[in-house]
Design an enzyme around this catalytic site. Structure first.
Site: not given
Ligand code: AMP
Length: 394
Positions: A35, A201, A351, A374
């Site tokens: 960055r 999520k 991210g 984001g």
């Molecule tokens: P996000 O911030 O929503 O993009 O989430 C990123 C995170 O999702 C990363 O740290 C991954 O380890 C996690 N992730 C990816 N696949 C899975 C899964 N099947 N179960 C739990 N966490 C996950």
């Protein structure tokens, strides 16, 4: 079109540049300076144009006095100085006499970096809450405001929206590149246009999925989000991450977009999110009661690949597995490899996907890696970013 830094005569003007210098720092050492590197072009342009450059940035989250020592911009000012090949005058506060003196003593071509804007969050979230008085104070330091912080463009803070509401303003080169590249892909994509969504999520990404099915030809879904869909279909998901509040949403959106939404057909499971857990490859319908789905399997990778090979535009946001652990990194690794070899415009939406692409050695292989996870997600939702909305049109 938005005004940019090149639309102003900067000579001898005090130019406030809001950068995103929010880099990871461990024990005082910067572990990824991307960055800072990306911010150099705009700062250098202003310096060369004879401006007195005042740089603002946030770093991490600052909730109390304790958080200050881990979130000072001092190490960043040193790295910025190296990259600019110029001295950077670091002011260890965000307002007051020291700030005033530093700014008043500036000569044309000099660079001042103020301390982390979020130090102002300790007393009533003044920075993050876009406190009017704080925005006015910072604006009083300069003549022109340039927003070059894409990573915070989706937030209305005093250091972006606050200052921009008062001073003549524009965007810097980094924000322009982000808006042009992402904007073109989202609003005028060469087709087929494929969006890949992963991460943890569903609830964070409902609005993105809702818009993605409208604008893309295919939406490939992996990662933790898959299991809420599976639960909606009535499959056993064991201990996998599930967003109970999003089950009805998953049911509806899939029902309405069966041909567009592509879900994993096989899954690598573990019994805990730890490095030495026992793994098993299973089809998506047969996850054991004590297992959790932690990566996509090879058949899913191949399904995704078939679609991606024809794509002309791809945007990827969110890892398709727990890529931080070796046993569940394969799906994300293979996805990087496929994307790196496509003859298509491939954009990585910041991210964790950006972190994965860099970790697996594919940093140079994509059209664009966004500096704002984001912010790029909100663009995918079809939203206008507040930090950009406030910038004047040409
Ligand atoms: P996000 O911030 O929503 O993009 O989430 C990123 C995170 O999702 C990363 O740290 C991954 O380890 C996690 N992730 C990816 N696949 C899975 C899964 N099947 N179960 C739990 N966490 C996950």
């Amino acid at each position: 079109m938005k005004k940019t830094i090149v639309d102003y005569n900067l000579s001898n003007k005090k130019v406030i540049i809001r950068c995103d210098l929010n880099v990871p720092i461990e024990n005082g050492v910067i572990t990824d300076d991307n960055r800072i590197v990306q911010s150099v072009e705009t700062i250098k342009y202003a310096v060369d144009a004879g401006a007195k450059v005042i740089v603002l940035s946030h770093l991490g989250r600052v909730k109390n006095e304790e958080d200050k020592k881990d979130n000072t911009l001092l190490p960043v000012s040193k790295r910025l100085s190296e990259l600019l090949e110029l001295p950077v005058i670091f002011v260890p506060c965000t307002r007051g006499k020291k700030v005033q003196d530093a700014v008043n003593n500036m000569k044309s071509g000099e660079v001042v970096l103020l301390e982390n804007t979020r130090f102002e969050d300790i007393d009533g979230k003044k920075e993050s809450g876009n406190d009017e008085e704080l925005g006015k104070y910072w604006a009083s330091l300069g003549d022109i405001f340039i927003n070059d912080a894409f990573g915070t463009a989706h937030r209305a803070h005093a250091s972006n929206v606050g200052i921009a509401s008062i001073l003549p303003n524009g965007i810097g080169f980094l924000v322009k590149k982000e808006l042009d590249t992402l904007g073109e892909a989202i609003n005028n994509p060469n087709r087929p246009f494929v969006i890949i969504l992963g991460g943890k999520k569903v609830s964070d990404k409902i609005a993105v999925i809702e818009n993605a099915v409208k604008i893309a030809d295919y939406v490939l879904i992996g990662g933790g989000m898959s299991y809420t869909f599976f639960k909606a279909f009535g499959y056993e998901v064991g201990q996998s991450i599930v967003d109970n509040d999003s089950i009805e949403f998953c049911k509806r959106i899939y029902e309405e977009n069966k041909d567009k939404i592509i879900l994993p057909v096989d899954i690598v499971t573990g019994t805990a999110v730890v490095p030495n857990t026992t793994t098993r490859l299973t089809d998506s319908k047969n996850i054991g009661e004590n297992e959790m789905g932690l990566d996509i399997g090879v058949a899913t990778v191949n399904n995704f690949k078939k679609i991606l090979l024809n794509a002309k535009t791809v945007i990827w946001n969110g890892p398709v597995g727990v890529f931080e652990l070796e046993k569940f990194a394969n799906g994300t690794k293979k996805l990087c490899e496929i994307l790196a070899n496509l003859r298509a415009k491939v954009i990585i939406g910041g991210g964790d996907s950006a972190a994965a692409a860099i970790k697996f050695g594919y940093k140079e292989k994509f059209t664009h890696i966004s500096t704002g996870g984001g912010a790029s997600l909100e663009m995918l939702e079809g939203k206008e970013l507040p930090g950009i909305k406030v910038i004047s049109e040409k």
